[in-house]
Design an enzyme around this catalytic site. Structure first.
Site, PDB file in Angstrom:
ATOM      1  N   CYS A 197       0.842  -1.202   0.000  1.00  0.00           N
ATOM      2  CA  CYS A 197       0.000   0.000   0.000  1.00  0.00           C
ATOM      3  C   CYS A 197       0.880   1.256   0.000  1.00  0.00           C
ATOM      4  CB  CYS A 197      -0.923  -0.024   1.218  1.00  0.00           C
ATOM      5  SG  CYS A 197      -2.130   1.305   1.272  1.00  0.00           S
ATOM      6  N   CYS A 198       1.918   1.279   0.848  1.00  0.00           N
ATOM      7  CA  CYS A 198       2.833   2.432   0.878  1.00  0.00           C
ATOM      8  C   CYS A 198       3.575   2.572  -0.452  1.00  0.00           C
ATOM      9  CB  CYS A 198       3.857   2.283   2.006  1.00  0.00           C
ATOM     10  SG  CYS A 198       3.259   2.760   3.641  1.00  0.00           S
ATOM     11  N   CYS A 210      -1.018   8.278   7.657  1.00  0.00           N
ATOM     12  CA  CYS A 210      -2.363   7.982   7.179  1.00  0.00           C
ATOM     13  C   CYS A 210      -3.240   7.526   8.348  1.00  0.00           C
ATOM     14  CB  CYS A 210      -2.314   6.872   6.141  1.00  0.00           C
ATOM     15  SG  CYS A 210      -1.458   7.324   4.628  1.00  0.00           S
ATOM     16  N   CYS A 227      -3.351   3.851   9.680  1.00  0.00           N
ATOM     17  CA  CYS A 227      -2.079   3.306  10.171  1.00  0.00           C
ATOM     18  C   CYS A 227      -1.479   4.163  11.286  1.00  0.00           C
ATOM     19  CB  CYS A 227      -1.084   3.191   9.022  1.00  0.00           C
ATOM     20  SG  CYS A 227      -1.681   2.156   7.675  1.00  0.00           S
ATOM     21  N   CYS A 231       7.735   3.991   5.912  1.00  0.00           N
ATOM     22  CA  CYS A 231       6.864   3.782   4.748  1.00  0.00           C
ATOM     23  C   CYS A 231       7.663   3.494   3.492  1.00  0.00           C
ATOM     24  CB  CYS A 231       5.980   4.996   4.530  1.00  0.00           C
ATOM     25  SG  CYS A 231       6.849   6.544   4.557  1.00  0.00           S
TER      26      CYS A 231
HETATM   27  S1  SF4 Z   1       0.590   4.540   5.751  1.00  0.00           S
HETATM   28 FE1  SF4 Z   1      -1.028   2.936   5.625  1.00  0.00          FE
HETATM   29  S2  SF4 Z   1      -2.726   3.808   4.405  1.00  0.00           S
HETATM   30 FE2  SF4 Z   1      -0.894   5.107   4.110  1.00  0.00          FE
HETATM   31  S3  SF4 Z   1       0.028   4.379   2.258  1.00  0.00           S
HETATM   32 FE3  SF4 Z   1       1.051   3.286   3.946  1.00  0.00          FE
HETATM   33  S4  SF4 Z   1      -0.136   1.391   4.338  1.00  0.00           S
HETATM   34 FE4  SF4 Z   1      -1.361   2.745   2.972  1.00  0.00          FE
END
Ligand code: SF4
Length: 234
Positions: free
Chosen positions: A121-122, A204, A207, A230
């Site tokens: 996701c990151c 985010c 998280c 991240c």
């Molecule tokens: S911090 Fe969490 S929601 Fe944001 S990009 Fe990374 S995994 Fe995705």
């Protein structure tokens, strides 16, 4: 050797030397060095936890580009801080979004990818968009501090970023939280309201949680997992 490789060698040497010579220098001097060396070809990244770095950078170079990674998962307070920075500081805020909206990512990878594979996701919502956003620049500055975590303890004020082939500037690397607090108080710097509501670090929303008793700094990020970064600074 290609011209680009020669340029990279020269920049890497410049960065390494500056990292030694500027160690111990005030943050404004380090940013002034960046403005002198790179003109408009450098930028600042900000998570909008506070506006310390945008404020400092705007003093070194009014109009400087501020990169904000709008992941689609931010707290409303963070978006508000971004908008307030854009409205009140002499900077150019660039909000960078991922190629896919959150809905498109949900459709492609399944809902709430952050809960199953936060690294992926990151990578999709932060790392890849940052790489594209940094393409026009020779150097980038971040607000990394050595006291934030063990993984950041050796951060240099200026270094070579081999992954991106860019100069990396960390002007407040040697600052403590007290230094940050003093700069905010002395200069009336904007702060994300969540920092007054139990959060120690802002990322985010899915998280990031409030600090528990005995925790500090980034302990509320990806809580309950081994993830601590991240991928933007590794
Ligand atoms: S911090 Fe969490 S929601 Fe944001 S990009 Fe990374 S995994 Fe995705």
């Amino acid at each position: 050797m290609t011209t680009a490789a020669l340029d990279h060698d020269r920049l890497a040497e410049l960065a390494t030397r500056a990292g030694e010579e500027l160690e111990g220098a005030p943050a404004l001097e380090i940013l002034g060095w960046a403005a002198e060396q790179f003109g408009r070809s450098w930028c600042v990244t900000s998570s909008m936890a506070d506006a310390v770095l945008p404020h400092l950078a705007s003093r070194a170079m009014p109009g400087v580009d501020i990169i904000f990674l709008d992941t689609g998962y931010h707290f409303a307070e963070t978006i508000g801080t971004r908008d307030a920075v854009a409205a009140t500081l002499p900077v150019t805020v660039r909000s960078i979004t991922a190629r896919q909206s959150v809905a498109e990512q949900d459709a492609a990878y399944g809902k709430d990818l952050f809960a199953r594979d936060p690294d992926r996701c990151c990578a999709l919502r932060k790392v890849a968009p940052l790489a594209e956003a940094l393409e026009p620049y020779v150097a980038w500055a971040s607000g990394l501090r050595r006291d934030e975590s063990a993984s950041r303890a050796d951060v240099k004020v200026v270094s070579w970023d081999p992954k991106r082939a860019m100069v990396k500037i960390n002007p407040i690397a040697a600052w403590t939280q007290d230094d940050v607090d003093a700069y905010i108080a002395d200069n009336g710097v904007l702060v994300n309201p969540l920092l007054f509501d139990g959060y120690g670090s802002i990322g985010c929303a899915p998280c990031t949680r409030r600090l528990a008793p005995g925790e500090s700094g980034r302990d509320g990020r990806w809580a309950g997992s081994s993830k601590t970064e991240c991928g933007l600074h590794t």
